[in-house]
Scaffold this motif. Structure first.
Motif, PDB file in Angstrom:
ATOM      1  N   GLY A   1       0.811  -1.201   0.000  1.00  0.00           N
ATOM      2  CA  GLY A   1       0.000   0.000   0.000  1.00  0.00           C
ATOM      3  C   GLY A   1       0.848   1.255   0.000  1.00  0.00           C
ATOM      4  N   LEU A   2       1.618   1.462  -1.046  1.00  0.00           N
ATOM      5  CA  LEU A   2       2.505   2.619  -1.162  1.00  0.00           C
ATOM      6  C   LEU A   2       2.306   3.250  -2.530  1.00  0.00           C
ATOM      7  CD1 LEU A   2       6.293   2.811  -0.320  1.00  0.00           C
ATOM      8  CD2 LEU A   2       5.503   3.342  -2.619  1.00  0.00           C
ATOM      9  N   THR A   3       2.167   4.555  -2.563  1.00  0.00           N
ATOM     10  CA  THR A   3       2.114   5.257  -3.836  1.00  0.00           C
ATOM     11  C   THR A   3       2.734   6.631  -3.658  1.00  0.00           C
ATOM     12  OG1 THR A   3       0.716   5.695  -5.764  1.00  0.00           O
ATOM     13  CG2 THR A   3      -0.141   6.397  -3.604  1.00  0.00           C
ATOM     14  N   VAL A   4       2.901   7.355  -4.741  1.00  0.00           N
ATOM     15  CA  VAL A   4       3.548   8.669  -4.715  1.00  0.00           C
ATOM     16  C   VAL A   4       2.648   9.684  -5.407  1.00  0.00           C
ATOM     17  CG1 VAL A   4       5.581  10.024  -5.394  1.00  0.00           C
ATOM     18  CG2 VAL A   4       5.840   7.610  -4.730  1.00  0.00           C
TER      19      VAL A   4
ATOM     20  N   ARG B   1       0.009   2.430   6.770  1.00  0.00           N
ATOM     21  CA  ARG B   1       0.154   2.168   8.200  1.00  0.00           C
ATOM     22  C   ARG B   1       1.346   2.943   8.765  1.00  0.00           C
ATOM     23  NH1 ARG B   1      -0.143  -4.451   7.999  1.00  0.00           N
ATOM     24  NH2 ARG B   1      -2.208  -4.622   7.008  1.00  0.00           N
ATOM     25  N   ASP B   2       1.197   3.385  10.027  1.00  0.00           N
ATOM     26  CA  ASP B   2       2.307   4.051  10.712  1.00  0.00           C
ATOM     27  C   ASP B   2       3.533   3.158  10.793  1.00  0.00           C
ATOM     28  OD1 ASP B   2       1.745   6.749  11.492  1.00  0.00           O
ATOM     29  OD2 ASP B   2       0.188   5.968  12.822  1.00  0.00           O
ATOM     30  N   GLY B   3       3.284   1.856  10.932  1.00  0.00           N
ATOM     31  CA  GLY B   3       4.394   0.912  11.055  1.00  0.00           C
ATOM     32  C   GLY B   3       5.263   0.825   9.812  1.00  0.00           C
ATOM     33  N   HIS B   4       4.769   1.354   8.678  1.00  0.00           N
ATOM     34  CA  HIS B   4       5.560   1.327   7.445  1.00  0.00           C
ATOM     35  C   HIS B   4       6.544   2.496   7.355  1.00  0.00           C
ATOM     36  CE1 HIS B   4       2.194  -1.183   5.336  1.00  0.00           C
ATOM     37  NE2 HIS B   4       3.001  -1.923   6.060  1.00  0.00           N
ATOM     38  N   LYS B   5       6.327   3.515   8.186  1.00  0.00           N
ATOM     39  CA  LYS B   5       7.193   4.698   8.094  1.00  0.00           C
ATOM     40  C   LYS B   5       8.679   4.379   8.297  1.00  0.00           C
ATOM     41  CE  LYS B   5       4.684   8.987   8.892  1.00  0.00           C
ATOM     42  NZ  LYS B   5       4.503  10.140   9.807  1.00  0.00           N
ATOM     43  N   PRO B   6       9.051   3.631   9.350  1.00  0.00           N
ATOM     44  CA  PRO B   6      10.481   3.331   9.534  1.00  0.00           C
ATOM     45  C   PRO B   6      11.080   2.574   8.349  1.00  0.00           C
ATOM     46  CG  PRO B   6       9.221   2.775  11.505  1.00  0.00           C
ATOM     47  CD  PRO B   6       8.223   3.062  10.436  1.00  0.00           C
ATOM     48  N   ILE B   7      10.268   1.769   7.668  1.00  0.00           N
ATOM     49  CA  ILE B   7      10.765   1.015   6.507  1.00  0.00           C
ATOM     50  C   ILE B   7      11.091   1.967   5.365  1.00  0.00           C
ATOM     51  CG2 ILE B   7      10.190  -0.740   4.792  1.00  0.00           C
ATOM     52  CD1 ILE B   7       8.314  -2.018   6.846  1.00  0.00           C
TER      53      ILE B   7
ATOM     54  N   VAL C   1      16.933  19.476 -10.487  1.00  0.00           N
ATOM     55  CA  VAL C   1      15.700  19.317  -9.723  1.00  0.00           C
ATOM     56  C   VAL C   1      16.000  19.366  -8.234  1.00  0.00           C
ATOM     57  CG1 VAL C   1      13.800  17.751  -9.146  1.00  0.00           C
ATOM     58  CG2 VAL C   1      14.589  17.933 -11.517  1.00  0.00           C
ATOM     59  N   HIS C   2      15.277  20.244  -7.532  1.00  0.00           N
ATOM     60  CA  HIS C   2      15.307  20.229  -6.073  1.00  0.00           C
ATOM     61  C   HIS C   2      14.086  19.446  -5.627  1.00  0.00           C
ATOM     62  CE1 HIS C   2      15.886  21.482  -1.925  1.00  0.00           C
ATOM     63  NE2 HIS C   2      14.601  21.822  -1.885  1.00  0.00           N
ATOM     64  N   LEU C   3      14.322  18.270  -5.061  1.00  0.00           N
ATOM     65  CA  LEU C   3      13.240  17.350  -4.710  1.00  0.00           C
ATOM     66  C   LEU C   3      13.103  17.228  -3.202  1.00  0.00           C
ATOM     67  CD1 LEU C   3      11.163  15.086  -5.407  1.00  0.00           C
ATOM     68  CD2 LEU C   3      13.109  13.501  -5.486  1.00  0.00           C
ATOM     69  N   GLU C   4      11.904  17.460  -2.716  1.00  0.00           N
ATOM     70  CA  GLU C   4      11.612  17.267  -1.299  1.00  0.00           C
ATOM     71  C   GLU C   4      10.590  16.144  -1.157  1.00  0.00           C
ATOM     72  OE1 GLU C   4      10.537  20.881   0.631  1.00  0.00           O
ATOM     73  OE2 GLU C   4      12.324  21.970  -0.068  1.00  0.00           O
ATOM     74  N   LEU C   5      10.873  15.188  -0.265  1.00  0.00           N
ATOM     75  CA  LEU C   5      10.020  14.024  -0.074  1.00  0.00           C
ATOM     76  C   LEU C   5       9.447  14.014   1.334  1.00  0.00           C
ATOM     77  CD1 LEU C   5      12.354  11.289  -1.641  1.00  0.00           C
ATOM     78  CD2 LEU C   5      10.335  12.289  -2.717  1.00  0.00           C
ATOM     79  N   TRP C   6       8.168  13.704   1.433  1.00  0.00           N
ATOM     80  CA  TRP C   6       7.525  13.515   2.730  1.00  0.00           C
ATOM     81  C   TRP C   6       6.789  12.181   2.727  1.00  0.00           C
ATOM     82  CZ3 TRP C   6       7.410  18.321   0.347  1.00  0.00           C
ATOM     83  CH2 TRP C   6       7.994  19.388   1.070  1.00  0.00           C
ATOM     84  N   VAL C   7       6.835  11.508   3.860  1.00  0.00           N
ATOM     85  CA  VAL C   7       6.119  10.234   4.011  1.00  0.00           C
ATOM     86  C   VAL C   7       4.896  10.482   4.893  1.00  0.00           C
ATOM     87  CG1 VAL C   7       6.242   7.840   4.773  1.00  0.00           C
ATOM     88  CG2 VAL C   7       8.283   8.961   3.819  1.00  0.00           C
ATOM     89  N   LYS C   8       3.713  10.171   4.376  1.00  0.00           N
ATOM     90  CA  LYS C   8       2.480  10.396   5.117  1.00  0.00           C
ATOM     91  C   LYS C   8       1.603   9.142   5.100  1.00  0.00           C
ATOM     92  CE  LYS C   8       2.218  15.416   4.619  1.00  0.00           C
ATOM     93  NZ  LYS C   8       1.315  16.561   4.373  1.00  0.00           N
ATOM     94  N   VAL C   9       0.764   9.043   6.127  1.00  0.00           N
ATOM     95  CA  VAL C   9      -0.120   7.884   6.266  1.00  0.00           C
ATOM     96  C   VAL C   9      -1.531   8.255   5.828  1.00  0.00           C
ATOM     97  CG1 VAL C   9      -1.134   6.212   7.868  1.00  0.00           C
ATOM     98  CG2 VAL C   9       1.240   6.987   8.185  1.00  0.00           C
ATOM     99  N   ARG C  10      -2.108   7.434   4.973  1.00  0.00           N
ATOM    100  CA  ARG C  10      -3.521   7.537   4.620  1.00  0.00           C
ATOM    101  C   ARG C  10      -4.074   6.111   4.609  1.00  0.00           C
ATOM    102  NH1 ARG C  10      -4.737  11.354  -0.070  1.00  0.00           N
ATOM    103  NH2 ARG C  10      -4.870  12.852   1.624  1.00  0.00           N
ATOM    104  N   GLU C  11      -4.762   5.763   5.664  1.00  0.00           N
ATOM    105  CA  GLU C  11      -5.217   4.387   5.836  1.00  0.00           C
ATOM    106  C   GLU C  11      -6.185   3.965   4.720  1.00  0.00           C
ATOM    107  OE1 GLU C  11      -6.831   3.890   9.718  1.00  0.00           O
ATOM    108  OE2 GLU C  11      -4.892   4.031  10.730  1.00  0.00           O
ATOM    109  N   HIS C  12      -5.979   2.753   4.246  1.00  0.00           N
ATOM    110  CA  HIS C  12      -6.884   2.090   3.294  1.00  0.00           C
ATOM    111  C   HIS C  12      -7.040   2.844   1.969  1.00  0.00           C
ATOM    112  CE1 HIS C  12      -7.802  -0.331   6.768  1.00  0.00           C
ATOM    113  NE2 HIS C  12      -8.375   0.677   7.403  1.00  0.00           N
TER     114      HIS C  12
END
Length: 300
Positions: free
Chosen positions: A213-216, A239-245, A273-284
């Motif tokens: 369940g990962l997309t960009v 899931r929050d548990g996926h963030k550390p991965i 390219v100046h690229l900034e990445l953020w990891v966010k949770v959106r359940e389901h």
């Protein structure tokens, strides 16, 4: 131009089970990277157009999600719809199978296409992995029972026999003018291709640990007066548990992904390219059709 009969053009659906090399084949036929490539199943989630111009002839390839078993998940349903929509609307089908042999999943695909078999070219991919080309004979004999137009062994990664395949494709397209401008390589915009590039780099870095369940999503893309691009990308997980991965210890995974993506994105966009990445949770999110459409998933 096709001899004595004017130009030919049409849609060509590239179909096959997961991991047979459909996206690699599309990129090789078009001559540039249109669709991301990974050894992981279901890397391709969208139907992506790639345009091949050969003199006055034009083939518009549709890279489809790998055909697999049915699932109740919304994302799988949309992927299945994208597959069926591409096949129904195409002029020609390329059925890609591994040259090592046809599997039960391949045969089920032949049966599913059924009346399309007579408008299909079978591509026996990865011939470079065969120690002896004689190993193709039993497969050729089996496939000879179906009414396919032609069987073409190729290596998409090495480029072997692609000229023969291209000629066969153009020969069997209907007569007509080009469907797209000759300088157009794909129907997807820069944001979509950038998001897919980042997702590909995540696949490469995460190996077996990648959460399905990962997309960009590209939240912002602009070009400054100095010619430099600014890009903000959101990596959505369920899931929050996926963030550390995804982030990695001390942010190492995310930095590696950003570095690899920037190199490819700079080449694609024609500037730094100046690229900034953020990891966010959106359940389901992958089981919500509204969210999927918002994130650019096809829904024919």
């Amino acid at each position: 131009m096709s001899a004595n009969s004017g130009p030919r053009s049409g849609y060509v659906a590239i179909v096959g089970r997961p991991n047979v090399g459909k996206s690699t084949l599309l990129n090789a036929l078009v001559g540039q990277k249109i669709s991301i490539v990974s050894a992981k199943p279901h890397t391709t989630r969208h139907s992506i157009l790639g345009v091949l111009n050969a003199s006055d002839d034009q083939a518009v390839f549709v890279d489809t999600p790998g055909h697999a078993r049915r699932s109740k998940r919304a994302m799988h349903r949309l992927m299945a719809r994208a597959f069926l929509h591409a096949v129904e609307d195409c002029d020609l089908v390329l059925i890609v199978i591994d040259a090592k042999g046809a599997t039960a999943a391949d045969r089920k695909l032949f049966e599913l296409l059924n009346d399309r078999d007579a408008r299909a070219i079978v591509v026996l991919n990865k011939i470079d992995r065969l120690r002896a080309k004689s190993r193709l004979l039993p497969l050729l004999e089996e496939l000879g029972r179906y009414p396919f137009l032609v069987l073409v062994p190729v290596s998409a990664t090495k480029g072997d026999n692609l000229d023969r395949l291209t000629a066969a494709i153009l020969e069997h397209l209907p007569h007509g003018p080009p469907l797209f401008p000759k300088d157009m390589a794909t129907d997807r915009n820069a944001e979509f291709r950038a998001a897919e590039t980042i997702r590909e780099k995540l696949f490469e870095q995460l190996h077996q640990e990648i959460p399905y369940g990962l997309t960009v999503e590209i939240e912002h893309l602009s070009k400054g007066g100095d010619g430099r691009w600014l890009m903000h990308a959101l990596i959505w997980i369920e899931r929050d548990g996926h963030k550390p991965i995804v982030i990695g210890k001390d942010g190492r995974v995310l930095r590696s992904v950003g570095s690899a993506a920037r190199t490819e994105l700079s080449a694609m966009l024609g500037g730094k390219v100046h690229l900034e990445l953020w990891v966010k949770v959106r359940e389901h999110w992958s089981d919500n059709e509204r969210e999927l459409r918002r994130l650019g998933f096809d829904s024919p």
